[in-house]
Design an enzyme around this catalytic site. Structure first.
Site, mmCIF file in Angstrom:
data_model
loop_
_atom_site.group_PDB
_atom_site.id
_atom_site.type_symbol
_atom_site.label_atom_id
_atom_site.label_comp_id
_atom_site.label_asym_id
_atom_site.label_seq_id
_atom_site.Cartn_x
_atom_site.Cartn_y
_atom_site.Cartn_z
ATOM 1 N N ARG A 180 -56.543 99.569 25.994
ATOM 2 C CA ARG A 180 -56.520 98.449 26.234
ATOM 3 C C ARG A 180 -55.000 97.618 25.902
ATOM 4 N NH1 ARG A 180 -61.505 97.165 21.839
ATOM 5 N NH2 ARG A 180 -59.946 98.062 20.397
ATOM 6 N N ASP A 229 -54.031 107.233 21.650
ATOM 7 C CA ASP A 229 -54.866 108.423 21.963
ATOM 8 C C ASP A 229 -55.163 108.462 23.342
ATOM 9 O OD1 ASP A 229 -56.587 110.566 21.500
ATOM 10 O OD2 ASP A 229 -58.389 109.364 21.382
ATOM 11 N N ASP A 231 -57.085 95.674 17.963
ATOM 12 C CA ASP A 231 -57.709 94.455 18.505
ATOM 13 C C ASP A 231 -57.815 93.539 17.199
ATOM 14 O OD1 ASP A 231 -59.381 96.039 16.975
ATOM 15 O OD2 ASP A 231 -61.361 95.953 18.268
ATOM 16 N N ASP A 247 -65.783 106.251 9.499
ATOM 17 C CA ASP A 247 -65.879 104.996 8.384
ATOM 18 C C ASP A 247 -67.065 104.975 7.705
ATOM 19 O OD1 ASP A 247 -67.075 104.702 10.768
ATOM 20 O OD2 ASP A 247 -66.624 102.471 10.775
ATOM 21 N N SER A 253 -67.679 100.192 20.337
ATOM 22 C CA SER A 253 -68.828 99.643 19.588
ATOM 23 C C SER A 253 -69.735 98.737 20.546
ATOM 24 C CB SER A 253 -68.901 98.766 18.353
ATOM 25 O OG SER A 253 -68.030 99.866 17.259
#
Length: 425
Positions: A98, A127, A194, A270, A301
Site C-alpha cells: 500500500r 514484505d 496505516d 497478536d 482485516s
C-alpha cells in the site's frame, strides 16, 4: 681505436720474443667479437609482464585498503565501547503493498521524528516485492529500508483461512529478528503502514522505556487504547496497566523478543501474544488517549470494526512533557492499590438498564457483570468493545474495563465477578 690497439699489442708480443703459439693465442683472444643482431622484444612477453605488474599492484592496494579498514573498524569499536548507545528504540514501519498508506504514515512520523532522529532510528520493512512500495521507501534517504521476500507457498492449518495472516506473522518474525539479533537494538517500536502518530509519541515511549527496563512485570508498552474513541476518553496524561495486549504501535525489549522468537506462531501473532500461557501474568501499559491513529480501512482485516471502533478514535493533540511526569504509580504494587481504591470508591449500579442509571449519576460508577455474555450485553449498551480473548476483555485489568462517560471526568467501571478479590477490595 680498439682494432689498432689489438694490432699494437700483437706487435709488441712478437718483438718481445714471444713465440708464435703464444702470440697466436693472444691474437685469437684479442680478435674482436662478432656483433649479434639486436633482439626484438616479444609482444606476448610484454603483455605478460604488464599483467603480472598490474596484478601485483592490485593486490598491494587491496591489502593496504583492508588494513586501513581493519584499523578504522578497530578504532570505531574502541570508541564505541566508551560511548553508550544513545538510541531509545528502533522504529520499524511494517509495509507490504500500500504505497499511498505508507506515504501518509511516513509523513506523519517524520513530522515529529526529525528532532529525535538519533534516539529513534527509522526503518521500513517491506514484505514482498511491490515495486511502488519499494520505490516509495527508498525515496526517503533518512530511513533504512529492509525487504523480506519469501516465495514459499503458504500452507494454512485450516481450510479457508486467509493466507495474509500467515505472511504477516512470518514478516514480523523476520523483521524483529533482523533488528534485535543482527542489528542489536535494545528496544523496538512496531508500527504499521496505516498509522499516524501523536505529537508526543516519541516522548511517551522514551518515558515508558524506563518502565520496561525496571519493571519485569511489564511485557510491552502500547500507544493504543481499544476503547479510545472520543466519547470514552478525557485525560491525556492517564496511563493504565492492562492484561490485554493492545498492539497497534507498541514497544518491547530485546530480552522479551529472545523469549518469544523461538516459539513465534505461524499466524495470528497478536492473538497469540494475548494468550495467558504466552504473557505469563505480565501486563501491558496503555494510554487513555491514543498516541496512534489507525486509518487502515482497507487491509488484511478487510475493514473489520473500522467504522465502529477505529474511525472514531481520538488521537492525542495535547502537549505532555513526559520527562517531567512521575510514572512510578504504574509499578505493579502501586497501581494495584490505586486502581483498587478507585474501583471501590465508585458507586455500584445494579439492574437491567445500566446505561440509564449511569446517566443519572454524576459520579464514577461501578457495574458488575457475571460472565462473558453478561459483559457483552453491558458493553453493547455503552458502545465499548465486546470482544474477549482467552478469557480477558479488551483493555481489561483484573477483569475491570474502565472508560469515561461522554468525554467527561466521570468513569464507568465494568467489574468482573472475581475482580474485587483480585484487587484486594
Amino acid at each position: 681505436e680498439k682494432k689498432n690497439s689489438i694490432v699494437t699489442q700483437s706487435s709488441v708480443c712478437y718483438r718481445s720474443g714471444v713465440k708464435s703459439g703464444r702470440g697466436l693465442l693472444f691474437l685469437r683472444r684479442a680478435r674482436p667479437a662478432r656483433r649479434r643482431p639486436a633482439m626484438v622484444p616479444n609482444p606476448r612477453h610484454i603483455r605478460r609482464l604488464l599483467l603480472v605488474a598490474a596484478t601485483a599492484a592490485f593486490i598491494y592496494i587491496q591489502v593496504r585498503h583492508f588494513s586501513a579498514q581493519s584499523h578504522d573498524a578497530g578504532r570505531l569499536a574502541l570508541a564505541g565501547a566508551d560511548q553508550p548507545d544513545l538510541s531509545v528504540a528502533a522504529v520499524v514501519i511494517m509495509a507490504c503493498n500500500r504505497p499511498d498508506y505508507l506515504h501518509r504514515t511516513v509523513e506523519s512520523i517524520l513530522k515529529y521524528q526529525k528532532a529525535v532522529a538519533s534516539k529513534f532510528p527509522l526503518f521500513i520493512s517491506q514484505d514482498g516485492t511491490n515495486g511502488e512500495v519499494k520505490n516509495k521507501a527508498l525515496s526517503y534517504t533518512q530511513i533504512t529500508f529492509m525487504q523480506h521476500v519469501d516465495l514459499e507457498p503458504v500452507h494454512t492449518e485450516s481450510p479457508g483461512e486467509h493466507i495474509a495472516y500467515y505472511k504477516i506473522a512470518n514478516h514480523y518474525k523476520w523483521a524483529l529478528d533482523e533488528l534485535f539479533t543482527k542489528r542489536n537494538f535494545r528496544r523496538v517500536i512496531i508500527l504499521e503502514d496505516d498509522m499516524e502518530i501523536a505529537p508526543d509519541f516519541f516522548d511517551y515511549f522514551e518515558a515508558a522505556a524506563k518502565l520496561l527496563d525496571t519493571d519485569k512485570s511489564i511485557m510491552a508498552v502500547s500507544s493504543w487504547n481499544d476503547n479510545g474513541q472520543k466519547q470514552f476518553v478525557y485525560d491525556p496524561k492517564a496511563l493504565y496497566r492492562s492484561d490485554f495486549f493492545p498492539g497497534l504501535g507498541w514497544m518491547l525489549t530485546k530480552s522479551t523478543w529472545m523469549e518469544l522468537s523461538p516459539k513465534w506462531p505461524k499466524a495470528y501473532w497478536d492473538d497469540w501474544v494475548r494468550l495467558k500461557e504466552v504473557h505469563k501474568d505480565r501486563q501491558f501499559i496503555r494510554p487513555e488517549v491514543c498516541r496512534t491513529y489507525n486509518f487502515g480501512e482497507h487491509g488484511s482485516s478487510m475493514g473489520q470494526f473500522f467504522n465502529q471502533y477505529l474511525k472514531p478514535i481520538k488521537l492525542n493533540d495535547a502537549h505532555i512533557d513526559w520527562n517531567s511526569e512521575d510514572l512510578s504509580y504504574l509499578s505493579e504494587d502501586k497501581f494495584l492499590i490505586k486502581f483498587g481504591k478507585d474501583v471501590a470508591n465508585a458507586t455500584p449500579v445494579h439492574g437491567s438498564d445500566d446505561l440509564l442509571k449511569a446517566h443519572n449519576l454524576y459520579v464514577d460508577v461501578r457495574i458488575q457483570y457475571n460472565d462473558q455474555g453478561d459483559f457483552e450485553r453491558v458493553a453493547r449498551q455503552f458502545g465499548v468493545f465486546e470482544e474477549w480473548k482467552d478469557g480477558v476483555p479488551r483493555a481489561a485489568y483484573k477483569g475491570v474495563v474502565v472508560f469515561r462517560y461522554k468525554s467527561s471526568r466521570r468513569r464507568i467501571y465494568l467489574v468482573g465477578p472475581d475482580s474485587l478479590r483480585q484487587l484486594g477490595v
